[in-house]
Design an enzyme around this catalytic site. Structure first.
Site, PDB file in Angstrom:
ATOM      1  N   GLY A   7       0.808  -1.223   0.000  1.00 24.82           N
ATOM      2  CA  GLY A   7       0.000   0.000   0.000  1.00 24.82           C
ATOM      3  C   GLY A   7       0.836   1.266   0.000  1.00 24.82           C
ATOM      4  O   GLY A   7       2.027   1.229  -0.284  1.00 24.82           O
TER       5      GLY A   7
ATOM      6  N   LEU B 198       0.315   3.601  -2.170  1.00 27.49           N
ATOM      7  CA  LEU B 198       0.633   3.407  -3.581  1.00 27.49           C
ATOM      8  C   LEU B 198       1.139   4.674  -4.258  1.00 27.49           C
ATOM      9  O   LEU B 198       0.675   5.779  -3.968  1.00 27.49           O
ATOM     10  CB  LEU B 198      -0.614   2.896  -4.319  1.00 27.49           C
ATOM     11  CG  LEU B 198      -1.182   1.574  -3.780  1.00 27.49           C
ATOM     12  CD1 LEU B 198      -2.422   1.172  -4.573  1.00 27.49           C
ATOM     13  CD2 LEU B 198      -0.149   0.451  -3.810  1.00 27.49           C
ATOM     14  N   HIS B 199       2.097   4.493  -5.157  1.00 29.68           N
ATOM     15  CA  HIS B 199       2.641   5.595  -5.966  1.00 29.68           C
ATOM     16  C   HIS B 199       2.717   5.103  -7.416  1.00 29.68           C
ATOM     17  O   HIS B 199       2.343   3.956  -7.714  1.00 29.68           O
ATOM     18  CB  HIS B 199       4.003   6.031  -5.417  1.00 29.68           C
ATOM     19  CG  HIS B 199       4.967   4.904  -5.193  1.00 29.68           C
ATOM     20  ND1 HIS B 199       5.503   4.155  -6.226  1.00 29.68           N
ATOM     21  CD2 HIS B 199       5.464   4.357  -4.050  1.00 29.68           C
ATOM     22  CE1 HIS B 199       6.310   3.244  -5.738  1.00 29.68           C
ATOM     23  NE2 HIS B 199       6.293   3.323  -4.414  1.00 29.68           N
TER      24      HIS B 199
ATOM     25  N   HIS C 298       4.119   1.579  -8.168  1.00 26.11           N
ATOM     26  CA  HIS C 298       3.167   0.471  -8.014  1.00 26.11           C
ATOM     27  C   HIS C 298       2.213   0.429  -9.214  1.00 26.11           C
ATOM     28  O   HIS C 298       1.927  -0.640  -9.751  1.00 26.11           O
ATOM     29  CB  HIS C 298       2.309   0.665  -6.753  1.00 26.11           C
ATOM     30  CG  HIS C 298       3.068   0.611  -5.461  1.00 26.11           C
ATOM     31  ND1 HIS C 298       3.163   1.688  -4.614  1.00 26.11           N
ATOM     32  CD2 HIS C 298       3.748  -0.384  -4.854  1.00 26.11           C
ATOM     33  CE1 HIS C 298       3.865   1.362  -3.541  1.00 26.11           C
ATOM     34  NE2 HIS C 298       4.238   0.111  -3.659  1.00 26.11           N
TER      35      HIS C 298
ATOM     36  N   GLN D 237       7.837  -9.446   7.776  1.00 29.87           N
ATOM     37  CA  GLN D 237       9.046  -9.025   7.054  1.00 29.87           C
ATOM     38  C   GLN D 237       9.697  -7.779   7.652  1.00 29.87           C
ATOM     39  O   GLN D 237      10.693  -7.296   7.129  1.00 29.87           O
ATOM     40  CB  GLN D 237       8.753  -8.830   5.573  1.00 29.87           C
ATOM     41  CG  GLN D 237       7.945  -7.601   5.226  1.00 29.87           C
ATOM     42  CD  GLN D 237       7.552  -7.589   3.759  1.00 29.87           C
ATOM     43  OE1 GLN D 237       6.779  -8.424   3.289  1.00 29.87           O
ATOM     44  NE2 GLN D 237       8.106  -6.653   3.008  1.00 29.87           N
TER      45      GLN D 237
ATOM     46  N   ASP E 266      13.204  -3.550  -5.848  1.00 18.87           N
ATOM     47  CA  ASP E 266      13.595  -4.532  -4.824  1.00 18.87           C
ATOM     48  C   ASP E 266      14.252  -5.711  -5.542  1.00 18.87           C
ATOM     49  O   ASP E 266      13.702  -6.817  -5.576  1.00 18.87           O
ATOM     50  CB  ASP E 266      12.359  -4.966  -4.032  1.00 18.87           C
ATOM     51  CG  ASP E 266      11.713  -3.798  -3.309  1.00 18.87           C
ATOM     52  OD1 ASP E 266      12.110  -3.501  -2.183  1.00 18.87           O
ATOM     53  OD2 ASP E 266      10.811  -3.151  -3.899  1.00 18.87           O
TER      54      ASP E 266
ATOM     55  N   SER F 273       9.180   5.521  -3.691  1.00 20.08           N
ATOM     56  CA  SER F 273       9.049   4.566  -2.589  1.00 20.08           C
ATOM     57  C   SER F 273       7.996   5.078  -1.617  1.00 20.08           C
ATOM     58  O   SER F 273       7.869   6.302  -1.421  1.00 20.08           O
ATOM     59  CB  SER F 273      10.388   4.441  -1.857  1.00 20.08           C
ATOM     60  OG  SER F 273      10.190   3.858  -0.588  1.00 20.08           O
TER      61      SER F 273
END
Ligand code: AMP
Length: 279
Positions: A31, A33-34, A37, A61, A150, A185
């Site tokens: 989530g 979101l940018h 994404h 994580q 990533d 990010s």
């Protein structure tokens, strides 16, 4: 957009779609979101009948509880962005929907989980494989889309898929950047105005490495890159490595596929970035 919060409901719905012969593309997110994404969603839309996005801030994580606590969760905005992007399905489960109490297991994917990010975030990739394994089992996508942002995560997931023979195709999508170079990010919102200025050294250095790669030995290039980053005020470098993109071991001049990866704290925010130097 159809929104599901319960595993059983989305499983039933997707089973019907599969039985009707629809192909499915999946984008897993946490989530906030940018455009990065959304570019994954767009890529998924190009090759699939139905696109599913998940929003799940996966607690397993996070090795730092404070980081989990402050992770942004603007769900109403996210839903609006997904609607605008034409995403078909959102899966937005509660933690209890994904994990039973005191669930403790992890997949052994070998050394990949201990290198680079794994050294600085112990257990991080165990949490990543745990949640992606579960999400793949629930969604059963034909194709799943992950960001090069990533890079190591893509390798980790691809190793899991290979070891467990999971029937899903993986696609790695390019990094989306702000006009001045900063990799997009969800964590960028934590950067102060000063941090935001200082953060530019990360992408600048990666570009410098790419442009100057053949001008000197790798050790010299790496040392110069480290020097550039550490001399920027407010930036604390965790690692800068130039590696073989297939193994994440240090690259040499004969390595075919070379990637430079870094992690740094800019103010209080930890950022990662990378660049493919030799594809
Ligand atoms: P996250 O919500 O941070 O877990 O990211 C969800 C997915 O979006 C992951 O596959 C990321 O690699 C990808 N992603 C994050 N930032 C970017 C970016 N700037 N460009 C492209 N993909 C990204």
């Amino acid at each position: 957009m159809n929104i599901f919060t319960k595993t059983k409901d989305i499983e039933e719905y997707l089973l019907q779609l599969r039985q009707a012969g629809k192909t499915t593309g999946f984008v897993a997110t946490m989530g906030a979101l940018h455009q990065g994404h959304l570019s994954l969603i767009q890529q998924a839309q190009q090759s699939n009948d139905v696109v599913i996005c998940s929003i799940f801030v996966n607690p397993t994580q996070f090795n730092d509880p404070a980081d989990l606590e402050k992770y942004p969760r603007p769900i109403a905005d996210d839903i609006q962005k997904l609607e605008q992007a034409g995403c078909d399905i959102l899966f937005n489960p509660e933690v209890s929907e994904i994990y039973a109490d005191h669930e403790q297991w992890h997949l052994n994917i070998g050394e990949l989980e201990h290198l680079l990010e794994g050294k600085f975030r112990p257990g991080h990739y165990q949490g990543v494989t745990q949640v992606v394994y579960k999400l793949f089992n629930i969604i059963k996508p034909d194709t799943a889309y992950f960001g090069q942002k990533d890079y190591q995560q893509v390798m980790v997931i691809s190793k899991m898929v290979q070891l467990l023979n999971m029937p899903v195709k993986l696609v790695m999508c390019a990094i989306l950047r702000e006009p001045d170079g900063l990799a997009m990010s969800s964590r960028n919102i934590h950067l102060t105005a000063d941090d935001r200025e200082h953060s530019l050294i990360l992408s600048k250095t990666l570009n410098w490495v790419k442009d100057n790669f053949d001008s000197d030995k790798i050790v010299e290039i790496k040392a110069a890159a480290e020097q550039q980053i550490t001399s920027e005020p407010g930036v604390e470098l965790e690692y800068f490595e130039i590696v073989d993109g297939d193994t994440l071991h240090p690259a040499n001049q004969n390595t075919k596929n070379i990637v430079a990866l870094l992690a740094a704290r800019v103010g209080k925010t930890r950022l990662i970035d990378n660049m493919i130097i030799r594809p």
